[in-house]
Design a protein around this motif. Structure first.
Motif, PDB file in Angstrom:
ATOM      1  N   GLY A 263      57.768 -12.532   6.748  1.00  0.00           N
ATOM      2  CA  GLY A 263      58.177 -11.251   7.078  1.00  0.00           C
ATOM      3  C   GLY A 263      58.550 -10.080   5.980  1.00  0.00           C
ATOM      4  N   GLU A 264      59.318 -10.708   5.096  1.00  0.00           N
ATOM      5  CA  GLU A 264      59.880  -9.886   3.688  1.00  0.00           C
ATOM      6  C   GLU A 264      58.370  -9.421   3.174  1.00  0.00           C
ATOM      7  OE1 GLU A 264      63.690 -12.153   2.726  1.00  0.00           O
ATOM      8  OE2 GLU A 264      62.188 -13.191   1.850  1.00  0.00           O
ATOM      9  N   ARG A 265      57.426 -10.163   3.035  1.00  0.00           N
ATOM     10  CA  ARG A 265      56.188  -9.926   2.515  1.00  0.00           C
ATOM     11  C   ARG A 265      55.343  -8.885   3.293  1.00  0.00           C
ATOM     12  NH1 ARG A 265      55.205 -15.545   2.070  1.00  0.00           N
ATOM     13  NH2 ARG A 265      53.551 -15.523   3.801  1.00  0.00           N
ATOM     14  N   ALA A 266      55.531  -8.833   4.415  1.00  0.00           N
ATOM     15  CA  ALA A 266      54.881  -7.744   5.249  1.00  0.00           C
ATOM     16  C   ALA A 266      55.763  -6.614   5.205  1.00  0.00           C
ATOM     17  CB  ALA A 266      54.889  -8.260   6.964  1.00  0.00           C
ATOM     18  N   GLN A 267      57.014  -6.692   4.966  1.00  0.00           N
ATOM     19  CA  GLN A 267      57.899  -5.445   4.848  1.00  0.00           C
ATOM     20  C   GLN A 267      57.850  -5.035   3.460  1.00  0.00           C
ATOM     21  OE1 GLN A 267      62.071  -6.442   4.982  1.00  0.00           O
ATOM     22  NE2 GLN A 267      62.612  -4.198   5.165  1.00  0.00           N
ATOM     23  N   LEU A 268      57.728  -5.646   2.430  1.00  0.00           N
ATOM     24  CA  LEU A 268      57.256  -5.062   1.060  1.00  0.00           C
ATOM     25  C   LEU A 268      55.877  -4.531   0.960  1.00  0.00           C
ATOM     26  CD1 LEU A 268      58.119  -4.926  -1.664  1.00  0.00           C
ATOM     27  CD2 LEU A 268      57.178  -7.234  -2.126  1.00  0.00           C
ATOM     28  N   ASP A 269      54.824  -5.154   1.852  1.00  0.00           N
ATOM     29  CA  ASP A 269      53.668  -4.735   1.699  1.00  0.00           C
ATOM     30  C   ASP A 269      53.684  -3.117   2.509  1.00  0.00           C
ATOM     31  OD1 ASP A 269      50.717  -4.991   1.464  1.00  0.00           O
ATOM     32  OD2 ASP A 269      50.742  -4.802   3.596  1.00  0.00           O
ATOM     33  N   GLY A 270      54.319  -3.047   3.362  1.00  0.00           N
ATOM     34  CA  GLY A 270      54.337  -1.760   4.133  1.00  0.00           C
ATOM     35  C   GLY A 270      54.930  -0.659   3.366  1.00  0.00           C
ATOM     36  N   LEU A 271      56.016  -0.888   2.652  1.00  0.00           N
ATOM     37  CA  LEU A 271      56.810   0.029   1.622  1.00  0.00           C
ATOM     38  C   LEU A 271      55.832   0.365   0.622  1.00  0.00           C
ATOM     39  CD1 LEU A 271      60.229  -1.743   1.998  1.00  0.00           C
ATOM     40  CD2 LEU A 271      59.577   0.360   3.041  1.00  0.00           C
ATOM     41  N   LEU A 272      55.356  -0.466  -0.161  1.00  0.00           N
ATOM     42  CA  LEU A 272      54.432  -0.457  -1.157  1.00  0.00           C
ATOM     43  C   LEU A 272      53.257   0.467  -0.956  1.00  0.00           C
ATOM     44  CD1 LEU A 272      54.409  -3.867  -2.995  1.00  0.00           C
ATOM     45  CD2 LEU A 272      55.547  -1.777  -3.608  1.00  0.00           C
ATOM     46  N   ARG A 273      52.711   0.022   0.290  1.00  0.00           N
ATOM     47  CA  ARG A 273      51.419   1.062   0.842  1.00  0.00           C
ATOM     48  C   ARG A 273      52.268   2.555   1.053  1.00  0.00           C
ATOM     49  NH1 ARG A 273      50.524  -1.505   5.098  1.00  0.00           N
ATOM     50  NH2 ARG A 273      48.479  -2.668   4.359  1.00  0.00           N
ATOM     51  N   LYS A 274      53.194   2.696   1.624  1.00  0.00           N
ATOM     52  CA  LYS A 274      53.925   4.118   1.829  1.00  0.00           C
ATOM     53  C   LYS A 274      54.003   4.725   0.713  1.00  0.00           C
ATOM     54  CE  LYS A 274      57.674   6.252   4.412  1.00  0.00           C
ATOM     55  NZ  LYS A 274      58.773   6.016   5.003  1.00  0.00           N
ATOM     56  N   LEU A 275      54.259   4.009  -0.237  1.00  0.00           N
ATOM     57  CA  LEU A 275      54.599   4.782  -2.035  1.00  0.00           C
ATOM     58  C   LEU A 275      53.205   5.109  -2.240  1.00  0.00           C
ATOM     59  CD1 LEU A 275      57.524   2.684  -3.543  1.00  0.00           C
ATOM     60  CD2 LEU A 275      57.490   4.972  -3.015  1.00  0.00           C
ATOM     61  N   LEU A 276      52.078   4.203  -2.354  1.00  0.00           N
ATOM     62  CA  LEU A 276      50.873   4.364  -2.823  1.00  0.00           C
ATOM     63  C   LEU A 276      50.312   5.855  -1.893  1.00  0.00           C
ATOM     64  CD1 LEU A 276      49.565   0.901  -3.416  1.00  0.00           C
ATOM     65  CD2 LEU A 276      49.867   2.579  -4.890  1.00  0.00           C
ATOM     66  N   VAL A 277      50.506   5.596  -0.674  1.00  0.00           N
ATOM     67  CA  VAL A 277      49.817   6.780   0.047  1.00  0.00           C
ATOM     68  C   VAL A 277      50.700   8.165  -0.489  1.00  0.00           C
ATOM     69  CG1 VAL A 277      49.744   7.862   2.504  1.00  0.00           C
ATOM     70  CG2 VAL A 277      49.026   5.536   2.062  1.00  0.00           C
ATOM     71  N   ALA A 278      51.866   8.040  -0.696  1.00  0.00           N
ATOM     72  CA  ALA A 278      52.571   9.259  -0.852  1.00  0.00           C
ATOM     73  C   ALA A 278      52.157   9.751  -2.413  1.00  0.00           C
ATOM     74  CB  ALA A 278      53.973   8.931  -0.938  1.00  0.00           C
ATOM     75  N   HIS A 279      51.720   9.052  -3.123  1.00  0.00           N
ATOM     76  CA  HIS A 279      51.126   9.139  -4.416  1.00  0.00           C
ATOM     77  C   HIS A 279      49.772   9.543  -4.508  1.00  0.00           C
ATOM     78  CE1 HIS A 279      55.116   9.167  -6.278  1.00  0.00           C
ATOM     79  NE2 HIS A 279      55.347   8.372  -5.582  1.00  0.00           N
ATOM     80  N   GLY A 280      48.886   9.436  -3.391  1.00  0.00           N
ATOM     81  CA  GLY A 280      47.460   9.959  -3.268  1.00  0.00           C
ATOM     82  C   GLY A 280      46.868   8.849  -3.552  1.00  0.00           C
ATOM     83  N   ASP A 281      47.148   7.602  -3.561  1.00  0.00           N
ATOM     84  CA  ASP A 281      46.212   6.498  -3.670  1.00  0.00           C
ATOM     85  C   ASP A 281      45.540   6.016  -2.344  1.00  0.00           C
ATOM     86  OD1 ASP A 281      44.714   4.467  -4.730  1.00  0.00           O
ATOM     87  OD2 ASP A 281      46.395   3.263  -4.944  1.00  0.00           O
ATOM     88  N   THR A 282      44.653   6.934  -1.756  1.00  0.00           N
ATOM     89  CA  THR A 282      44.029   6.683  -0.567  1.00  0.00           C
ATOM     90  C   THR A 282      42.685   6.742  -0.541  1.00  0.00           C
ATOM     91  OG1 THR A 282      44.238   9.226  -0.060  1.00  0.00           O
ATOM     92  CG2 THR A 282      46.056   8.095   0.746  1.00  0.00           C
ATOM     93  N   GLU A 283      41.933   6.699  -1.293  1.00  0.00           N
ATOM     94  CA  GLU A 283      40.446   6.837  -1.204  1.00  0.00           C
ATOM     95  C   GLU A 283      39.968   5.484  -1.344  1.00  0.00           C
ATOM     96  OE1 GLU A 283      38.489   9.221  -3.948  1.00  0.00           O
ATOM     97  OE2 GLU A 283      40.086  10.573  -4.368  1.00  0.00           O
ATOM     98  N   PRO A 284      38.860   5.352  -0.559  1.00  0.00           N
ATOM     99  CA  PRO A 284      38.224   4.063  -0.274  1.00  0.00           C
ATOM    100  C   PRO A 284      37.649   3.615  -1.838  1.00  0.00           C
ATOM    101  CG  PRO A 284      37.044   5.092   1.220  1.00  0.00           C
ATOM    102  CD  PRO A 284      38.162   6.454   0.396  1.00  0.00           C
ATOM    103  N   VAL A 285      37.767   2.484  -2.128  1.00  0.00           N
ATOM    104  CA  VAL A 285      37.094   2.174  -3.573  1.00  0.00           C
ATOM    105  C   VAL A 285      35.662   1.725  -3.519  1.00  0.00           C
ATOM    106  CG1 VAL A 285      39.633   1.680  -4.385  1.00  0.00           C
ATOM    107  CG2 VAL A 285      38.053  -0.238  -3.573  1.00  0.00           C
ATOM    108  N   LEU A 286      35.134   1.110  -2.538  1.00  0.00           N
ATOM    109  CA  LEU A 286      33.980   0.532  -2.771  1.00  0.00           C
ATOM    110  C   LEU A 286      32.785   1.685  -1.756  1.00  0.00           C
ATOM    111  CD1 LEU A 286      34.207  -3.107  -2.542  1.00  0.00           C
ATOM    112  CD2 LEU A 286      33.417  -1.930  -4.468  1.00  0.00           C
ATOM    113  N   GLY A 287      31.750   1.551  -2.182  1.00  0.00           N
ATOM    114  CA  GLY A 287      30.740   2.264  -1.457  1.00  0.00           C
ATOM    115  C   GLY A 287      29.293   1.735  -2.011  1.00  0.00           C
ATOM    116  N   ARG A 288      28.478   1.501  -0.949  1.00  0.00           N
ATOM    117  CA  ARG A 288      27.232   0.729  -1.400  1.00  0.00           C
ATOM    118  C   ARG A 288      26.387   1.780  -2.207  1.00  0.00           C
ATOM    119  NH1 ARG A 288      27.401  -4.266  -0.530  1.00  0.00           N
ATOM    120  NH2 ARG A 288      25.740  -4.636   0.606  1.00  0.00           N
TER     121      ARG A 288
END
Length: 172
Positions: free
Chosen positions: A146-171
């Motif tokens: 549960g703590e890992r899931a909570q931390l994952d969600g919070l880190l994702r929120k920070l990354l999105v807020a700082h523009g880290d939203t583009e997919p990294v892989l394309g064929r």
């Protein structure tokens, strides 16, 4: 009572300065930075034991997760790694010299080059991945699911807020 860490001492030092600082932010960013260094060290140690460095692992893992034929153009590798084109060239050169990747011309664009895992590169990354995941589990062992899931969600929120939203892989 929660165990104290190094940052608690730093916050106490700032408290005594008479400055009006947001100590919660100082503490949180300080903990993220210190943890980042410790995580990088743990990853580096494991990769070194496998004959790789972190940047080489990143290229091999990126190619492996791209799916068959485990091949990407340099632009896709560059985007996934978030480094300069020269850095990608150096990484691919080192991996090529080790026989772990090969370059080939892109059939759709004569100016582009494709980078592909060799059978030896695929075997190596496949053999390294289980230990890598166990290492990451060890790094996060102090947290329950549960703590890992909570931390994952919070880190994702920070990354999105700082523009880290583009997919990294394309064929290709």
């Amino acid at each position: 009572m929660q165990e104290r860490d190094t940052i608690d001492g730093i916050v106490e030092q700032w408290t005594g300065t008479g400055l009006d600082l947001d100590l919660d932010v100082i503490a949180l960013v300080g903990r993220m930075r210190r943890l980042g260094v410790r995580v990088e060290n743990a990853l580096r140690e494991y990769f070194t034991s496998c004959g790789l460095d972190s940047s080489e692992f990143d290229v091999l893992a990126t190619l492996r997760r791209s799916g068959e034929p485990y091949e990407l153009n340099a632009r896709a590798l560059l985007k996934a790694a978030m480094v300069t084109s020269g850095a990608i060239t150096n990484r691919v050169d080192r991996l090529s010299a080790k026989g772990l990747v090969e370059r080939r011309p892109c059939p759709d664009d004569r100016r582009a080059v494709l980078v592909r895992l060799t059978p030896a590169g695929k075997d190596l990354i496949d053999s390294v991945l289980d230990g890598h995941v166990r290492n990451e589990q060890r790094i996060l062992a102090a947290l329950d699911a549960g703590e890992r899931a909570q931390l994952d969600g919070l880190l994702r929120k920070l990354l999105v807020a700082h523009g880290d939203t583009e997919p990294v892989l394309g064929r290709r």
